[in-house]
Scaffold this active site. Sequence first.
Site, PDB file in Angstrom:
ATOM      1  N   PRO A 174       0.762  -1.237  -0.003  1.00  0.00           N
ATOM      2  CA  PRO A 174      -0.014   0.178   0.086  1.00  0.00           C
ATOM      3  C   PRO A 174       0.881   1.197   0.059  1.00  0.00           C
ATOM      4  CG  PRO A 174      -0.116  -1.208   2.213  1.00  0.00           C
ATOM      5  CD  PRO A 174       0.498  -1.934   1.282  1.00  0.00           C
ATOM      6  N   ASN A 175       0.232   2.281  -0.678  1.00  0.00           N
ATOM      7  CA  ASN A 175       0.815   3.524  -0.926  1.00  0.00           C
ATOM      8  C   ASN A 175       1.991   3.588  -1.682  1.00  0.00           C
ATOM      9  OD1 ASN A 175      -1.099   4.991   1.021  1.00  0.00           O
ATOM     10  ND2 ASN A 175      -0.332   3.801   2.449  1.00  0.00           N
TER      11      ASN A 175
ATOM     12  N   ARG B   8       4.520  11.036  -2.885  1.00  0.00           N
ATOM     13  CA  ARG B   8       4.151  10.594  -1.417  1.00  0.00           C
ATOM     14  C   ARG B   8       5.810  10.850  -0.780  1.00  0.00           C
ATOM     15  NH1 ARG B   8       4.474   4.373   1.043  1.00  0.00           N
ATOM     16  NH2 ARG B   8       4.255   5.106   3.339  1.00  0.00           N
TER      17      ARG B   8
ATOM     18  N   TYR C   3      11.021   8.746   0.129  1.00  0.00           N
ATOM     19  CA  TYR C   3      10.957   7.843  -0.888  1.00  0.00           C
ATOM     20  C   TYR C   3      11.475   8.225  -2.170  1.00  0.00           C
ATOM     21  CZ  TYR C   3       7.930   5.630   2.730  1.00  0.00           C
ATOM     22  OH  TYR C   3       7.619   5.141   4.147  1.00  0.00           O
TER      23      TYR C   3
ATOM     24  N   ASN D 248       8.052  -5.530  -1.542  1.00  0.00           N
ATOM     25  CA  ASN D 248       8.060  -4.538  -0.605  1.00  0.00           C
ATOM     26  C   ASN D 248       6.563  -4.642   0.096  1.00  0.00           C
ATOM     27  OD1 ASN D 248       7.786  -2.064   0.982  1.00  0.00           O
ATOM     28  ND2 ASN D 248       9.063  -1.199  -0.831  1.00  0.00           N
TER      29      ASN D 248
ATOM     30  N   ALA E  30       3.302  -0.732   4.490  1.00  0.00           N
ATOM     31  CA  ALA E  30       3.091  -0.621   6.061  1.00  0.00           C
ATOM     32  C   ALA E  30       2.419  -1.969   6.443  1.00  0.00           C
ATOM     33  CB  ALA E  30       2.178   0.243   6.221  1.00  0.00           C
TER      34      ALA E  30
ATOM     35  N   HIS F 207       4.616  -4.416   9.033  1.00  0.00           N
ATOM     36  CA  HIS F 207       4.725  -4.340  10.424  1.00  0.00           C
ATOM     37  C   HIS F 207       3.652  -4.996  11.243  1.00  0.00           C
ATOM     38  CE1 HIS F 207       7.688  -1.725   8.982  1.00  0.00           C
ATOM     39  NE2 HIS F 207       6.794  -0.749   8.425  1.00  0.00           N
TER      40      HIS F 207
ATOM     41  N   ASP G 258       2.207 -15.307   6.635  1.00  0.00           N
ATOM     42  CA  ASP G 258       1.686 -16.586   6.297  1.00  0.00           C
ATOM     43  C   ASP G 258       1.959 -16.823   4.818  1.00  0.00           C
ATOM     44  OD1 ASP G 258       1.423 -17.073   9.081  1.00  0.00           O
ATOM     45  OD2 ASP G 258      -0.711 -17.233   8.916  1.00  0.00           O
TER      46      ASP G 258
ATOM     47  N   GLU H 275      12.605  -9.474   0.917  1.00  0.00           N
ATOM     48  CA  GLU H 275      12.004  -8.547   1.344  1.00  0.00           C
ATOM     49  C   GLU H 275      12.661  -6.993   1.025  1.00  0.00           C
ATOM     50  OE1 GLU H 275      11.092  -8.619   5.622  1.00  0.00           O
ATOM     51  OE2 GLU H 275      10.531  -6.693   5.802  1.00  0.00           O
TER      52      GLU H 275
ATOM     53  N   HIS I 285      12.826  -2.784   1.130  1.00  0.00           N
ATOM     54  CA  HIS I 285      12.293  -1.361   1.539  1.00  0.00           C
ATOM     55  C   HIS I 285      12.949  -0.281   1.108  1.00  0.00           C
ATOM     56  CE1 HIS I 285       9.733  -3.262   4.497  1.00  0.00           C
ATOM     57  NE2 HIS I 285      10.837  -4.156   4.740  1.00  0.00           N
ATOM     58  N   LEU I 286      12.653   0.468   0.359  1.00  0.00           N
ATOM     59  CA  LEU I 286      13.192   2.054  -0.037  1.00  0.00           C
ATOM     60  C   LEU I 286      14.168   2.519   1.142  1.00  0.00           C
ATOM     61  CD1 LEU I 286      10.042   2.907  -2.311  1.00  0.00           C
ATOM     62  CD2 LEU I 286      12.222   2.425  -3.159  1.00  0.00           C
ATOM     63  N   SER I 287      13.256   2.856   2.090  1.00  0.00           N
ATOM     64  CA  SER I 287      13.911   3.221   3.076  1.00  0.00           C
ATOM     65  C   SER I 287      14.392   2.566   4.214  1.00  0.00           C
ATOM     66  CB  SER I 287      13.092   4.373   4.147  1.00  0.00           C
ATOM     67  OG  SER I 287      11.895   3.552   4.551  1.00  0.00           O
TER      68      SER I 287
ATOM     69  N   ARG J 254      13.850   4.641  11.478  1.00  0.00           N
ATOM     70  CA  ARG J 254      12.734   5.483  11.610  1.00  0.00           C
ATOM     71  C   ARG J 254      11.826   5.324  12.822  1.00  0.00           C
ATOM     72  NH1 ARG J 254       9.724   4.908   5.781  1.00  0.00           N
ATOM     73  NH2 ARG J 254       8.678   6.972   6.638  1.00  0.00           N
TER      74      ARG J 254
ATOM     75  N   ARG K 112       8.037   0.957  12.967  1.00  0.00           N
ATOM     76  CA  ARG K 112       8.678   0.361  11.738  1.00  0.00           C
ATOM     77  C   ARG K 112       9.898  -0.480  11.949  1.00  0.00           C
ATOM     78  NH1 ARG K 112       6.229   3.750   7.790  1.00  0.00           N
ATOM     79  NH2 ARG K 112       6.005   5.908   8.435  1.00  0.00           N
TER      80      ARG K 112
HETATM   81  C1  DQA Z   1       8.554   0.714   3.135  1.00  0.00           C
HETATM   82  C2  DQA Z   1       8.781   1.170   4.518  1.00  0.00           C
HETATM   83  C3  DQA Z   1       7.396   1.015   5.217  1.00  0.00           C
HETATM   84  O1  DQA Z   1       7.660   1.130   6.841  1.00  0.00           O
HETATM   85  C4  DQA Z   1       6.568   2.172   4.950  1.00  0.00           C
HETATM   86  O2  DQA Z   1       5.227   1.861   5.568  1.00  0.00           O
HETATM   87  C5  DQA Z   1       6.251   2.020   3.419  1.00  0.00           C
HETATM   88  C6  DQA Z   1       7.446   1.880   2.511  1.00  0.00           C
HETATM   89  C7  DQA Z   1       9.916   1.281   2.440  1.00  0.00           C
HETATM   90  O3  DQA Z   1       9.709   0.872   1.308  1.00  0.00           O
HETATM   91  O4  DQA Z   1      10.716   2.188   2.754  1.00  0.00           O
HETATM   92  O5  DQA Z   1       5.108   2.034   3.085  1.00  0.00           O
HETATM   93  O6  DQA Z   1       8.197  -0.556   2.920  1.00  0.00           O
END
Ligand code: DQA
Length: 148
Positions: free
Chosen positions: A10-11, A18, A23, A74, A77, A80, A87, A101, A103-105, A110, A114
């Site tokens: 999501p997002n 965003r 990001y 990725n 959210a 977490h 599963d 797995e 993550h960009l950040s 943070r 997270r």
């Molecule tokens: C994220 C890190 C997550 O904590 C956050 O909710 C995201 C992006 C990242 O790519 O850094 O939506 O997965």
Amino acid sequence: MTQVLVLNGPNLGRLGVREPEVYGHASMADLEREAAAWGSELSLKVDVRQTDDESELVGWLHEAVDARSHVVLNPAAFTHYSYALRDAAAQVTSSGLLLVEVHLSNPAARESFRHYSVVAGVATGTIAGFGFDSYRLALAAIAHKLQA
Ligand code: DQA
């Protein structure tokens, strides 16, 4: 050719608009282009997808198992708190497929919510903090592990 699903939660469809200070300024369409180019360099057939919907993401992980596709995930959210996603990710790795797995950040640097990933314990490995390069490194890790 080896198939890799690059799945985004999501997002992440809002990349570019965003929180660009976190990001970056590039969009999901930019990631799709770059990932396809990295995939062809690594002889991987890459399919980049994004959804805001947990059940769709779970369904794509089931599809990865059935189609014998490796996964770059990725979970955004969902990382977490989604035990459903954990599963589903566990089914990927327990069937002998790779799941990285990404993550960009760097979530560890943070907010405290997270710091914990419910997915990390069932992933093959995790790469975080390198922006789009997290995905490039994940694809390279998959290609390298498959060659080994
Ligand atoms: C994220 C890190 C997550 O904590 C956050 O909710 C995201 C992006 C990242 O790519 O850094 O939506 O997965």
